[in-house]
Design an enzyme around this catalytic site. Structure first.
Site, short mmCIF file in Angstrom:
data_model
loop_
_atom_site.label_atom_id
_atom_site.label_comp_id
_atom_site.label_asym_id
_atom_site.label_seq_id
_atom_site.Cartn_x
_atom_site.Cartn_y
_atom_site.Cartn_z
N TYR B 37 37.67 0.94 -20.78
CA TYR B 37 36.38 0.86 -21.46
C TYR B 37 35.89 2.29 -21.69
CZ TYR B 37 32.25 -1.67 -23.01
OH TYR B 37 31.23 -2.17 -23.77
N LYS B 92 46.81 -27.47 -28.51
CA LYS B 92 47.72 -26.68 -29.34
C LYS B 92 47.85 -25.25 -28.80
CE LYS B 92 49.94 -27.10 -33.28
NZ LYS B 92 50.48 -28.27 -33.96
#
Lengths: 385, 385
Positions: B37, B92
């Protein structure tokens, strides 16, 4: 700096991104498949069709945030666009997961039109339990946050506004304990009237502050000013105190608190000297603060906070956003209210016992995961009450 | 069925959704934070700004698919809408991960307007390396897939079309080996002119088939028909053989192959009897096929395939989509071309050595992960060639 540069690139290249999908359910046998996928999956679908609220029971929605940006105001880098913003959004996503166990998905939008952003976020919202707006430039971000908050049935948070304001208030609460002053009475000067400055002004007002001056590049924002105004600055006038024409230097005289969310080196030692007794200075411009901590001390600052991890008192959003969403999700709240935000500030402040407070320890470490837990608990409690 | 129902609900409720985010990089120390970060993350952002293609090196984009639906044609459930479709899209997504190590994110859109869907998918695309369209009703899905394929710089796949067509072709290739017939010579009757039927017609044509008849509720689709036509059915006429007015019963006479992607119990034993020698019957309506396998056998069917896992020869998309995207991503391809799709069909077919082929074993098991590897390899090879 050169070493950091190479190490950051190496890290990103090695892992090709910082997050991935993990499968939570068994998926080895035909039977596993028949439950997690066809034909079994039809059952939760039909249950949600009958009662849309069951989506929170049967899917990841209730733990999932979209981190939405248009790349218009990324870190200190400015308007770098959607693709270049993705490493930051991935960084935010992993902080959400690691600190708050919140599943966050970067969504970088290839448009900077506020109406389009609002429309797209609304239309992708069925998948998500909350929206975290990120690095969207002011004043567009105010319209986008307001409209989404009004029009969506899931919580919307703009970390650059709300997150920053929550942590600044926490730092201020503890600083005022140390100098034995009351928020209602102190004179507060905020420099920077973007997303953070506007949100901090409102948050401190809601927490009781009544003597707030807000400055931008033009100096003090006052009723009747014509230069460099926008609708957000017009609206914020209602929260400001004795706002009349003047420079930052004029404003800061006899102030008790200076809060910088502006740019590097805008404040001098002499300006700190002109402040009231026991000056509280939060110089949060990144990476270079409005005044370096040692300079501020030379000017007489009693408490200095910055946005940096290499000085004491790092005022870091990471203390707020994972716990805010954790608590909001745990409470199944549909909005993040002012009450919840104030509860978060109090939780961060109260995390340090008064006996342990000192000018170099007014705010907990961002790496302390127990802070998130306290914030989440307080936010959840604020919802239930 | 009642037991499956309860077990499916329990599974979904227990895990509250089937996927979550996993953090791939270390995130414990201040230094970890400074690389993943701020301030380190700014470096890959700026590199991508200079060279947008580096987004594939420094982020998850190159391994990530958006599973986009509008909930208009979900499984056999019809138009159940965006929220109710989420359990299927999560299903899926976990298959993508488990079988292809592809990170897939469900995006359920709260609009069914094709232009809006195209616009939104384009604008959220910076985050994703590919788009998998899912359960979008015909003929809208044809417009959406075509336009996105033309206008996006990442691969677009519509599993209900492309995935189904690839696996059907694989099953047909192996069936024809067993009956010693040539694809160019066999008469093929396809019933159902939705997403799957249209795509299968095109795919078989591209693989060499020249005697294809396509039927829908009205019977044979022929030049000049007025009832129940649309632009996709008009266009598909170019791929069809001797198309003149008639019923499914008329069409199926002396056919070598019947392929059903329509509805339950539309084909009788007598109709199978009217077919040519060694009839090949793929009755893929789910959960109830166009004709049950034992009925088809009574009518003289030599090979029977269905969409179900409880009969031999399950013709399952799972054999295609994870490997297609794995191969496409490995090859860094920007489109999924016909050549890549044909390579996938061949890879699935060739997975079974000719000596092992039999009327009850024309297609590999969907749970065999090595199939995905073969498909991925062949797809990647097709790109490089």
């Amino acid at each position: 700096m050169k070493e950091l540069r190479q190490k950051a690139l190496n890290l990103h290249k090695k892992f090709k991104g910082k997050l991935e999908i993990r499968v939570k359910v068994p998926l080895k046998t035909k039977k596993d498949l028949s439950l997690a996928y066809t034909p079994g999956v039809a059952i939760p679908c039909l249950e949600i069709k009958k009662n849309p609220n069951l989506i929170y029971d049967y899917t990841w929605k209730g733990n999932t945030v979209a981190i939405v940006t248009d790349g218009s105001a990324v870190l200190g880098l400015g308007n770098i666009g959607a693709k270049s913003a993705l490493p930051v959004m991935e960084g935010k996503a992993i902080l959400f997961k690691k600190f708050g166990n919140v599943d966050a998905i970067p969504i970088c939008l290839d448009t900077q039109d506020p109406e389009e952003i609002i429309d797209i976020v609304k239309k992708i919202s069925p998948t998500f339990g909350g929206i975290n707006l990120e690095d969207i430039s002011a004043p567009r971000c105010f319209i986008i946050e307001k409209r989404l908050n009004e029009e969506l049935d899931i919580p919307v948070f703009h970390d650059d506004q709300d997150g920053t304001a929550i942590v600044v208030l926490a730092a201020l609460i503890n600083s005022l304990k140390l100098v034995n002053k009351k928020i209602e009475e102190v004179k507060i000067v905020i420099n920077g009237a973007g997303a953070a400055g506007i949100a901090i002004t409102k948050m401190l007002y809601k927490a009781g502050a009544r003597k707030i001056l807000l400055c931008d590049r033009e100096g003090i924002i006052y009723k009747g000013r014509k230069e460099n105004m926008n609708f957000a600055k017009e609206e914020i006038l209602n929260y400001l105190y004795e706002s009349k024409k003047g420079s930052l230097k004029d404003a800061i005289k006899e102030a008790d608190v200076f809060i910088g969310v502006s740019g590097p080196n805008l404040v001098t030692k002499e300006m700190i000297k002109s402040m009231n007794k026991y000056p509280i200075v939060f110089a949060m411009s990144n990476p270079i603060p409005e005044i370096m901590p040692d300079e501020a001390k030379k000017g007489g600052a009693y408490i200095v906070g910055t946005g940096r991890s290499d000085f004491p008192n790092q005022i870091n959003n990471l203390l707020a956003f994972p716990g805010i969403f954790r608590g909001t999700f745990d409470a199944k709240a549909k909005k993040i209210t002012d009450k919840m935000k104030l509860a978060a500030s109090q939780a961060i402040a109260n995390y340090i016992p008064e006996s342990k407070l000192s000018p170099s320890y007014i705010i907990p470490s961002a790496l302390d995961k127990n802070v998130v837990k306290q914030v989440a608990k307080s936010v959840k409690k604020a919802v239930i009450e």
